[in-house]
Enzyme design. Structure first.
Site, PDB file in Angstrom:
ATOM      1  CG  ASP A   1       0.173   8.517   9.233  1.00 32.74           C
ATOM      2  OD1 ASP A   1      -0.598   8.771   8.278  1.00 32.74           O
ATOM      3  OD2 ASP A   1       0.911   7.526   9.270  1.00 32.74           O
TER       4      ASP A   1
ATOM      5  CB  CYS B   1       5.727  10.473  -1.658  1.00 28.93           C
ATOM      6  SG  CYS B   1       7.081  11.568  -1.185  1.00 28.93           S
TER       7      CYS B   1
ATOM      8  NE  ARG C   1       0.424   7.316   5.841  1.00 29.35           N
ATOM      9  CZ  ARG C   1       1.577   6.676   5.818  1.00 29.35           C
ATOM     10  NH1 ARG C   1       2.061   6.247   4.666  1.00 29.35           N
ATOM     11  NH2 ARG C   1       2.245   6.461   6.920  1.00 29.35           N
TER      12      ARG C   1
ATOM     13  CB  ILE D   1      -0.891   0.006   1.256  1.00 26.53           C
ATOM     14  CG1 ILE D   1      -1.788  -1.234   1.290  1.00 26.53           C
ATOM     15  CG2 ILE D   1      -1.707   1.298   1.317  1.00 26.53           C
ATOM     16  CD1 ILE D   1      -2.478  -1.440   2.633  1.00 26.53           C
TER      17      ILE D   1
ATOM     18  CD  GLN E   1       9.240   2.515   2.139  1.00 24.04           C
ATOM     19  OE1 GLN E   1       8.363   3.364   2.109  1.00 24.04           O
ATOM     20  NE2 GLN E   1       9.437   1.732   3.172  1.00 24.04           N
TER      21      GLN E   1
ATOM     22  CB  CYS F   1       8.076   7.823  -0.798  1.00 24.84           C
ATOM     23  SG  CYS F   1       7.591   8.505   0.787  1.00 24.84           S
TER      24      CYS F   1
HETATM   25 ZN   LIG Z   1       8.054  10.613   0.583  1.00 27.92          ZN
END
Ligand SMILES: [Zn+2]
Length: 217
Positions: free
Chosen positions: A144, A72, A146, A68, A88, A85
């Site tokens: 955060d 970014c 999210r 998930i 990843q 990000c």
């Molecule tokens: Zn980022």
């Protein structure tokens, strides 16, 4: 300025539960790592998300390799070294291509859900010495913001019920399980540590509970 348009932080304040309202047909997405399939999903907050996947997700006997990934712009697109990000995302795409089966949900909740504009304001405060948590709090924003309801909806739309989740963030595991997707295994995704983001990664570890083995240190 049109006051009727809500940004991410405002929609969060108004406690609107995101939900998927429309799904596109699938299309091919060739990448340097292999050819994925891509599907887009619209939600009720006018955001357009994407899922990229390989293999037969619906009929997989084993848990599906999954990530998930929250949008970014700076890391995914502009090669920023301030976070992990982009690294990843690339590592997850490589792993899924090697595995020949798996899915990445690309969720348009930029800046851990506060949006690009607020993220850059927070970066400005970080340039003045605040860490990523305190910068958000100084702006009156959550560290955060999210949410994961729509992630579970997208997994279900793709026929995925059980996953092996590529993440260092235990909150993601709890949240996605809360919405009905079983996480069989967590697979660490520790890539891209550098002199610009080591403080950020330490903050994620010590103030936000992320799990790192520091294998790269
Ligand atoms: Zn980022």
């Amino acid at each position: 300025m049109n006051n009727t348009v809500l940004n991410d932080a405002e929609s969060l304040e108004k406690k609107i539960t995101p939900t998927i309202i429309e799904q596109s047909p699938a299309a091919k997405l060739p990448t340097p790592f292999g050819t994925f399939n891509i599907v887009s999903f619209k939600d009720n907050l006018l955001r357009e998300h994407a899922a990229i996947f390989m293999g037969d997700l619906k009929n997989s006997d084993s848990p599906v390799l999954a990530r998930i990934h929250s949008e970014c712009l700076t890391g995914d697109t502009l090669f920023s070294l301030k976070c992990d990000c982009g690294f990843q995302l690339e590592a997850a795409m490589r792993q899924i291509a090697e595995n020949k089966t798996g899915v990445i949900l690309y969720i348009r909740q930029e800046g851990r859900g506060i949006g690009l504009f607020n993220k850059i304001k927070a970066y400005n405060l970080q340039d003045q010495g605040l860490d990523t948590v305190d910068a958000n709090l100084r702006l009156g924003l959550p560290s955060d913001a999210r949410r994961y309801e729509i992630c579970a909806e997208i997994f279900k739309a793709l026929g995925v019920k059980q996953i092996n989740l590529l993440t260092n963030n235990p909150t993601k595991i709890h949240e996605i399980e809360k919405f009905g997707i079983e996480v069989k295994n967590r697979i660490a995704l520790e890539v891209g540590r550098n002199k610009f983001n080591t403080g950020y990664l330490d903050t994620k570890e010590f103030r936000m509970g992320h799990m790192f083995n520091h294998q790269q240190d």
